[in-house]
Design a protein around this motif. Structure first.
Motif, mmCIF file in Angstrom:
data_model
loop_
_atom_site.group_PDB
_atom_site.id
_atom_site.type_symbol
_atom_site.label_atom_id
_atom_site.label_comp_id
_atom_site.label_asym_id
_atom_site.label_seq_id
_atom_site.Cartn_x
_atom_site.Cartn_y
_atom_site.Cartn_z
ATOM 1 N N LYS A 136 0.799 -1.194 -0.211
ATOM 2 C CA LYS A 136 -0.046 0.161 0.035
ATOM 3 C C LYS A 136 0.803 1.245 -0.133
ATOM 4 O O LYS A 136 0.560 2.128 -0.806
ATOM 5 C CB LYS A 136 -0.813 -0.017 1.190
ATOM 6 C CG LYS A 136 -1.962 -1.174 1.348
ATOM 7 C CD LYS A 136 -2.743 -0.980 2.585
ATOM 8 C CE LYS A 136 -3.880 -2.264 2.644
ATOM 9 N NZ LYS A 136 -4.467 -1.839 3.941
ATOM 10 N N LEU A 137 1.930 1.396 1.011
ATOM 11 C CA LEU A 137 2.674 2.631 1.036
ATOM 12 C C LEU A 137 3.547 2.740 -0.229
ATOM 13 O O LEU A 137 3.669 3.765 -0.767
ATOM 14 C CB LEU A 137 3.674 2.643 2.254
ATOM 15 C CG LEU A 137 4.645 1.580 2.410
ATOM 16 C CD1 LEU A 137 5.914 2.254 1.624
ATOM 17 C CD2 LEU A 137 5.010 1.536 3.768
ATOM 18 N N THR A 138 3.833 1.719 -1.077
ATOM 19 C CA THR A 138 4.782 1.851 -2.412
ATOM 20 C C THR A 138 3.875 2.338 -3.317
ATOM 21 O O THR A 138 4.182 3.482 -4.005
ATOM 22 C CB THR A 138 5.364 0.680 -2.611
ATOM 23 O OG1 THR A 138 4.593 -0.329 -2.800
ATOM 24 C CG2 THR A 138 6.635 0.260 -1.927
ATOM 25 N N GLU A 139 2.803 1.930 -3.243
ATOM 26 C CA GLU A 139 1.705 2.461 -4.364
ATOM 27 C C GLU A 139 1.407 4.009 -3.946
ATOM 28 O O GLU A 139 1.428 4.903 -4.924
ATOM 29 C CB GLU A 139 0.149 1.505 -4.143
ATOM 30 C CG GLU A 139 -0.452 2.177 -5.380
ATOM 31 C CD GLU A 139 -1.764 1.176 -5.335
ATOM 32 O OE1 GLU A 139 -2.328 1.042 -6.477
ATOM 33 O OE2 GLU A 139 -2.281 0.705 -4.203
ATOM 34 N N ALA A 140 1.035 4.198 -2.574
ATOM 35 C CA ALA A 140 0.824 5.665 -2.348
ATOM 36 C C ALA A 140 1.932 6.568 -2.883
ATOM 37 O O ALA A 140 1.770 7.733 -2.874
ATOM 38 C CB ALA A 140 0.480 5.618 -0.770
ATOM 39 N N LEU A 141 3.229 6.157 -2.483
ATOM 40 C CA LEU A 141 4.430 7.191 -2.576
ATOM 41 C C LEU A 141 4.797 7.006 -3.925
ATOM 42 O O LEU A 141 5.790 7.530 -4.151
ATOM 43 C CB LEU A 141 5.407 6.739 -1.611
ATOM 44 C CG LEU A 141 5.213 7.317 -0.313
ATOM 45 C CD1 LEU A 141 4.040 7.046 0.516
ATOM 46 C CD2 LEU A 141 6.567 6.915 0.369
ATOM 47 N N GLY A 142 4.294 6.225 -4.905
ATOM 48 C CA GLY A 142 4.829 6.094 -6.197
ATOM 49 C C GLY A 142 6.174 5.361 -6.367
ATOM 50 O O GLY A 142 6.774 5.505 -7.430
ATOM 51 N N ILE A 143 6.491 4.544 -5.465
ATOM 52 C CA ILE A 143 7.543 3.863 -5.541
ATOM 53 C C ILE A 143 7.561 2.243 -6.537
ATOM 54 O O ILE A 143 6.482 1.524 -6.338
ATOM 55 C CB ILE A 143 8.050 3.314 -4.100
ATOM 56 C CG1 ILE A 143 8.534 4.499 -3.423
ATOM 57 C CG2 ILE A 143 9.246 2.523 -4.081
ATOM 58 C CD1 ILE A 143 8.577 4.113 -1.891
ATOM 59 N N THR A 144 8.454 2.163 -7.370
ATOM 60 C CA THR A 144 8.410 1.096 -8.396
ATOM 61 C C THR A 144 9.969 0.832 -8.316
ATOM 62 O O THR A 144 11.010 1.291 -7.767
ATOM 63 C CB THR A 144 7.847 1.481 -9.752
ATOM 64 O OG1 THR A 144 8.774 2.362 -10.458
ATOM 65 C CG2 THR A 144 6.609 2.065 -9.573
ATOM 66 N N HIS A 145 10.005 -0.310 -9.387
ATOM 67 C CA HIS A 145 11.470 -0.872 -9.517
ATOM 68 C C HIS A 145 12.512 0.625 -9.821
ATOM 69 O O HIS A 145 13.642 0.451 -9.917
ATOM 70 C CB HIS A 145 11.427 -1.964 -10.702
ATOM 71 C CG HIS A 145 13.181 -2.482 -10.615
ATOM 72 N ND1 HIS A 145 13.729 -2.437 -11.356
ATOM 73 C CD2 HIS A 145 13.301 -3.508 -9.605
ATOM 74 C CE1 HIS A 145 14.939 -3.052 -11.186
ATOM 75 N NE2 HIS A 145 14.659 -3.818 -10.155
ATOM 76 N N THR A 146 11.758 1.432 -10.424
ATOM 77 C CA THR A 146 12.602 2.628 -11.065
ATOM 78 C C THR A 146 13.568 3.004 -9.784
ATOM 79 O O THR A 146 14.957 3.847 -10.042
ATOM 80 C CB THR A 146 11.588 3.854 -11.474
ATOM 81 O OG1 THR A 146 10.813 3.340 -12.562
ATOM 82 C CG2 THR A 146 12.577 5.121 -11.917
#
Length: 200
Positions: A136-146
């Protein structure tokens, strides 16, 4: 209890540098509770983490370096981002000296900065559900493999030291089948933003 950081404060505290992470993963993990994590200005107060040491089988680095976990074998203070079960991204902070391959999974945040962006990304207005879990937090913060392999003390990341000592509770880690007895999950006592309550 830790005093909540005002959502409008662009600089919640002292910026944490790579040297902060150049310590035992078991020292860094509880010290992260109450720190503020921002990614592109969006984020909040870290309320839950899990430590993974290279000597125990739940760590991705336990069986040695691979293409996926290569960042863990580098220097401390970098982001290790991986896909969990082929569905969710998870963000970890690499700790200890280069080659030790230990890291901390960021499990939950209390949203304080950029909540409108979080709501759009998560498709919900429920404040508690924005960042109450690693996916949830990675989606909320826009975190991906990038962001995999990027330094934690440079854009888009900004980490700020907690403004006061936090009331930290520890317990066993969640969602693993190996080394389940190790009490290496840390959280902010009483926080409603935890992914799962602690048993005390």
């Amino acid at each position: 209890m830790l005093q909540k950081t005002a959502p409008t404060d662009p600089k919640p505290g002292k910026l944490l540098r790579k040297a902060f992470f150049d310590r035992s993963v078991l020292e860094v993990a509880p010290d992260l509770i109450g720190a503020t994590l921002l990614v592109g200005g969006v984020g909040g107060i870290i309320v839950e983490v899990e430590a993974y040491h290279h000597t125990e089988p739940a760590a991705h680095s336990y069986n040695g370096p691979t293409t996926r976990n290569a960042v863990m074998f580098g220097p401390a203070g970098f982001a290790y981002v991986y896909r969990s079960y082929g569905i969710h991204w998870c963000v970890n902070f690499v700790c200890e000296k280069a080659g030790s391959a230990s890291a901390i999974l960021i499990r939950a945040l209390e949203p304080t900065h950029g909540t409108a962006a979080m709501r759009r990304r998560r498709g919900t207005h429920d404040e508690r559900s924005l960042c109450s879990g690693p996916g949830k937090l990675t989606e909320a913060l826009g975190i991906t493999h990038t962001q995999n392999g990027l330094a934690l003390d440079g854009p888009p990341f900004a980490l700020y030291a907690r403004p006061a000592k936090a009331d930290v509770v520890a317990g066993i880690r969640i969602g693993i089948t190996k080394a389940v007895e190790l009490p290496w999950r840390y959280g902010l006592r009483g926080s409603k933003f935890l992914s799962k309550p602690f048993t005390e």
